[in-house]
Each structure stands twice: as structure tokens, then as C-alpha cells.
Write an enzyme that holds these catalytic residues in place. Structure first.
Site, PDB file in Angstrom:
ATOM      1  CD  GLU A  83       1.137   3.150  47.525  1.00 40.95           C
ATOM      2  OE1 GLU A  83       0.749   2.260  48.283  1.00 40.95           O
ATOM      3  OE2 GLU A  83       2.004   2.973  46.665  1.00 40.95           O
ATOM      4  CB  CYS A  97       9.112   7.565  44.651  1.00 42.21           C
ATOM      5  SG  CYS A  97       8.411   6.247  43.678  1.00 42.21           S
ATOM      6  CB  CYS A 104      -1.102   0.350  37.374  1.00 35.96           C
ATOM      7  SG  CYS A 104      -0.090   0.360  35.880  1.00 35.96           S
ATOM      8  CB  CYS A 108       3.967  -5.679  35.979  1.00 35.35           C
ATOM      9  SG  CYS A 108       4.156  -4.523  34.600  1.00 35.35           S
ATOM     10  CB  CYS A 111       3.874  -4.457  40.013  1.00 37.22           C
ATOM     11  SG  CYS A 111       3.557  -2.769  40.539  1.00 37.22           S
ATOM     12  N   GLY A 149       1.169   3.497  38.898  1.00 39.75           N
ATOM     13  CA  GLY A 149       0.712   3.886  37.572  1.00 39.75           C
ATOM     14  C   GLY A 149       1.792   3.888  36.513  1.00 39.75           C
ATOM     15  CD  GLU A 150       3.996   3.267  31.764  1.00 36.60           C
ATOM     16  OE1 GLU A 150       4.607   2.460  32.496  1.00 36.60           O
ATOM     17  OE2 GLU A 150       4.584   4.105  31.070  1.00 36.60           O
ATOM     18  CB  SER A 178      10.123   4.730  35.748  1.00 38.74           C
ATOM     19  OG  SER A 178      10.271   3.332  35.659  1.00 38.74           O
ATOM     20  CG  LEU A 202      14.651  -4.814  29.507  1.00 39.60           C
ATOM     21  CD1 LEU A 202      13.822  -4.257  28.380  1.00 39.60           C
ATOM     22  CD2 LEU A 202      16.133  -4.715  29.164  1.00 39.60           C
ATOM     23  CG  HIS A 203      11.295  -5.867  35.041  1.00 37.49           C
ATOM     24  ND1 HIS A 203      12.196  -5.203  35.833  1.00 37.49           N
ATOM     25  CD2 HIS A 203      10.157  -5.139  35.076  1.00 37.49           C
ATOM     26  CE1 HIS A 203      11.615  -4.122  36.342  1.00 37.49           C
ATOM     27  NE2 HIS A 203      10.391  -4.054  35.895  1.00 37.49           N
ATOM     28  CG  ASN A 277       9.932  -4.338  48.993  1.00 38.39           C
ATOM     29  OD1 ASN A 277       9.684  -5.075  49.943  1.00 38.39           O
ATOM     30  ND2 ASN A 277      10.197  -3.064  49.115  1.00 38.39           N
ATOM     31  CB  CYS A 318       5.519   0.076  43.127  1.00 38.51           C
ATOM     32  SG  CYS A 318       4.362   0.557  41.893  1.00 38.51           S
TER      33      CYS A 318
HETATM   34  N1  SAH Z   1       4.865   1.890  35.413  1.00 33.32           N
HETATM   35  C1  SAH Z   1       6.192   2.425  35.536  1.00 33.32           C
HETATM   36  C2  SAH Z   1       6.462   3.136  36.852  1.00 33.32           C
HETATM   37  C3  SAH Z   1       5.985   2.491  38.129  1.00 33.32           C
HETATM   38  S1  SAH Z   1       6.846   1.099  38.790  1.00 33.32           S
HETATM   39  C4  SAH Z   1       7.219   1.346  35.319  1.00 33.32           C
HETATM   40  O1  SAH Z   1       6.840   0.178  35.315  1.00 33.32           O
HETATM   41  O2  SAH Z   1       8.376   1.652  35.111  1.00 33.32           O
HETATM   42  C5  SAH Z   1       8.468   1.647  39.190  1.00 33.32           C
HETATM   43  C6  SAH Z   1       9.472   0.508  39.276  1.00 33.32           C
HETATM   44  O3  SAH Z   1       9.254  -0.302  40.439  1.00 33.32           O
HETATM   45  C7  SAH Z   1       9.403  -0.422  38.081  1.00 33.32           C
HETATM   46  O4  SAH Z   1      10.674  -0.683  37.579  1.00 33.32           O
HETATM   47  C8  SAH Z   1       8.779  -1.660  38.687  1.00 33.32           C
HETATM   48  O5  SAH Z   1       9.132  -2.763  37.931  1.00 33.32           O
HETATM   49  C9  SAH Z   1       9.357  -1.661  40.082  1.00 33.32           C
HETATM   50  N2  SAH Z   1       8.621  -2.502  41.046  1.00 33.32           N
HETATM   51  C10 SAH Z   1       7.305  -2.726  41.104  1.00 33.32           C
HETATM   52  N3  SAH Z   1       7.001  -3.558  42.132  1.00 33.32           N
HETATM   53  C11 SAH Z   1       8.176  -3.860  42.732  1.00 33.32           C
HETATM   54  C12 SAH Z   1       8.527  -4.676  43.853  1.00 33.32           C
HETATM   55  N4  SAH Z   1       7.608  -5.316  44.554  1.00 33.32           N
HETATM   56  N5  SAH Z   1       9.840  -4.755  44.199  1.00 33.32           N
HETATM   57  C13 SAH Z   1      10.776  -4.074  43.491  1.00 33.32           C
HETATM   58  N6  SAH Z   1      10.500  -3.289  42.442  1.00 33.32           N
HETATM   59  C14 SAH Z   1       9.214  -3.183  42.040  1.00 33.32           C
END
Ligand code: SAH
Length: 330
Positions: A83, A97, A104, A108, A111, A149-150, A178, A202-203, A277, A318
Site C-alpha cells: 500500500e 507514505c 510486518c 504492535c 496496527c 512494514g518496519e 519511521s 514511542l506510544h 484510526n 497503515c
Molecule cells: N514500523 C514503522 C513504520 C510504519 S507505521 C513504525 O512503527 O514507525 C507508521 C506510524 O503509524 C507508526 O507511528 C504507527 O504507530 C502508526 N499507526 C499504525 N496504525 C495506526 C492506526 N490505526 N492509527 C493511527 N496510527 C497508526
């Protein structure tokens, strides 16, 4: 278009070295076919069309949101989902993006991509083809590796992609990678010559909660990740963006904000609060809660903004479009 295949094909055809650059520049400026490349001999255009696919990705579907966001779902030649999203801001910026992997391997909990099966790293050609897809209709000036992905787990291909992005219109300074905090990748980026930005997902500001939301924290704990980001800042002199997704009643209290302020050096970090989201598991924090969180950070001297939500009506978060397509297919 795979630039490596392009170069080897042209070399195999005995073409001069400038030819690969010439063809690539057409693609990077938004050409749709080899036929358009008027300064490339017609016979060679035909040979290229047979040997180097114009794109390594096939478009499966494209969704256009009311705010101008466009999301594309592609498949690779071996049927992997990919995507990418184009975000068009009111100030004129066009930001892409991009995905670095199909699925992935990290899990997390909030996600949608994390819930999909990891299939493989994308090649630089497959990552570039996401950008070229949008470049055919729009100028683009920013790239974030915030798709599926990471990126730090596929860093050689991500950096190969970054080397080519200026020809598409995106400078290194306007490119951000990121990461969940994959320390070896942060270290490589710290010593890379390209001045690429770093963003850290970070979260949560304590290990227990962070490990619960992001299991990768058990492998690379918070203090070590922050130390790696601080070394990045010390060498690159560029602030690190902290992404913090606001999960209702999970990480969004005033105490969490104080804790976050306590671990962040205001010189090094700028915080971006992300409205969640919803993809299952959690609720998004209410607007007022996000505002209060931001205010607490600012009181503690940490710069914080709330990310604009774009493309909500098209599942632009994502992994969402691929997940939806997979459900539809099953
Ligand atoms: N793996 C990398 C890049 C992909 S995710 C990373 O984690 O940074 C990119 C960003 O989108 C991350 O900060 C992730 O935490 C956030 N993200 C993933 N799912 C989401 C969702 N449903 N709503 C809002 N942000 C989300």
C-alpha cells in the site's frame, strides 16, 4: 521501474552509461511509457519494454478521499500486497507514505499491518514504483516511510530508494524514516551520509506499558532506544519526531503526558500526537483528551502537535486497505 535491472539490461545491450540515467530521469519525471522517451532510440525503447517492466507493481485498487488523499493498493509479481498513500496538504505540500515490507513481522497491537502475515521485504524497485505511481499525476516533495512494514528491518533497500528520491523531487531532508526503535537501523542512519530524518514510534513512556502495546520493546527497551536517538541528534543535529498514537484510556492520561515529558529532552525531540484510526482492539482518545495531553507536554517545554487525520473515509491508516481487501477476498 527497477533501476538496477535497467542498468544491467542497458549494459548488456552495449549501451553507453548515460543511457540508464536518461531513461530513469524520464520515469522519475512521471513518464507513463517507454514510448514517451523521445531522446531514446525507438528500437531501444522496444527492447527495454520487453526486458524491464515499466512497473514492478500492479495496481489493484485506488481510493480517493474527500480531502484529496489518495491510497493505492498494489500487488507484486509474486502476489504480495503493498500500500502507499499520497497526502495533499492545504499548504501545497504533497507527501507520500511508502511501504517498505509487505505485512510486518512486528506485532504492535493497535496496527492493522501488525495483524497481517509478514511476507517479505520489498526491493528498492518496488518501493520506488509506489512513488512513481503517484508522480505520474502529481509533483511530490516529501516522503515518509510510514506505510506497511518496519523500514529499519529492510534498511539497505530503503536507503537505495532514498538515494533515488531526489530525482523524483524529494530531497533527503524532506525524507523521514519511521521506526519502532530498531536500534541497529537507528545507528546505521546516524552514520549515513544522507541527511534523512528520523521518526520514532514511542506510544508509551514506560517499559511495561510499551511492551504491552509494542512487543518489540522487550527486545529494544525504551532507555536504549532513546539513547540511540540522542546519539542520532548529537551527530546529525536534526530533531527526532516522536510519534505517539492516542489510545483511549490506555496511554492518554495527564500522568502519561508528564511521564513522557520526563523522558524526552526538549532539544532532541518534537512530539506528534496521532489520533488513533480505530482498527479493532482500542478506541481513539476524544479530541479534548488529546488537547489536554498536548497542553501538559507544552507546559513541560516539549513541542507537540496533533497530526491532521487524512483519508479517514478511505481506510488510509497503515495496513487498513490491504486488510480490508484480504477480508473481501476470503
Ligand atoms: N514500523 C514503522 C513504520 C510504519 S507505521 C513504525 O512503527 O514507525 C507508521 C506510524 O503509524 C507508526 O507511528 C504507527 O504507530 C502508526 N499507526 C499504525 N496504525 C495506526 C492506526 N490505526 N492509527 C493511527 N496510527 C497508526
Amino acid at each position: 521501474m527497477d533501476p538496477v535491472l535497467l542498468e544491467s539490461t542497458l549494459a548488456g545491450l552495449g549501451q553507453p552509461a548515460f543511457r540508464a540515467r536518461q531513461v530513469w530521469e524520464w520515469a522519475a519525471r512521471g513518464a507513463r511509457t517507454y514510448e514517451e522517451m523521445s531522446n531514446v532510440p525507438a528500437a531501444l525503447r522496444g527492447e527495454l519494454a520487453a526486458a524491464v517492466p515499466f512497473s514492478s507493481l500492479e495496481l489493484v485498487r485506488e481510493a480517493h478521499a474527500s480531502d484529496g488523499t489518495v491510497k493505492a493498493l498494489f500487488t507484486t509479481h509474486d502476489g504480495r500486497a503493498v500500500e502507499a498513500v499520497l497526502m495533499r496538504y492545504r499548504d501545497g505540500r504533497n507527501s507520500l507514505c511508502l511501504s517498505s515490507q509487505s505485512g510486518c513481522p512486528l506485532t504492535c497491537t493497535f496496527c492493522a499491518t501488525g495483524a497481517m502475515k509478514f511476507t517479505r521485504n520489498l526491493t528498492a524497485g518496488e518501493i520506488l514504483d509506489q512513488a512513481l505511481h503517484f508522480r505520474r499525476d502529481h509533483e511530490v516533495d516529501h516522503v515518509v516511510f510510514m506505510g506497511m512494514g518496519e523500514p529499519m528491518m529492510n534498511l539497505p533497500n530503503v536507503l537505495d530508494t532514498c538515494r533515488r528520491l531526489p530525482s523524483i523531487g524529494v530531497t533527503h531532508r524532506r525524507t523521514a524514516i519511521s521506526t519502532v526503535g530498531w536500534i541497529p537501523g537507528i545507528e546505521t542512519l546516524t552514520h549515513a551520509t544522507m541527511p534523512i530524518r528520523l521518526a520514532l514510534s514511542l506510544h508509551a513512556a514506560d517499559d511495561r506499558l510499551r511492551s504491552q502495546i509494542m512487543p518489540v520493546n522487550d527486545r529494544y527497551p525504551l532507555s536504549e532506544v532513546l539513547a540511540a536517538c540522542e546519539r542520532f541528534y548529537a551527530i546529525k543535529r536534526r530533531q527526532v519526531f516522536v510519534e505517539y498514537v492516542m489510545l483511549g484510556d490506555v496511554n492518554d492520561g495527564a500522568a502519561h503526558a508528564r511521564q513522557l515529558a520526563g523522558v524526552l529532552d526538549p532539544k532532541v525531540y518534537k512530539v506528534n500526537l496521532i489520533p488513533y484510526n480505530p482498527t479493532g482492539m482500542y478506541d481513539g482518545s476524544p479530541r479534548a483528551t488529546i488537547e489536554r495531553f498536548r497542553a501538559v507536554l507544552e507546559e513541560h517545554g516539549i513541542r507537540a502537535t496533533v497530526r491532521l487525520t487524512m483519508g479517514r473515509d478511505i481506510d488510509a491508516a497503515c495496513g487498513q486497505l490491504a486488510a480490508r481487501a484480504a477480508v473481501g477476498a476470503s
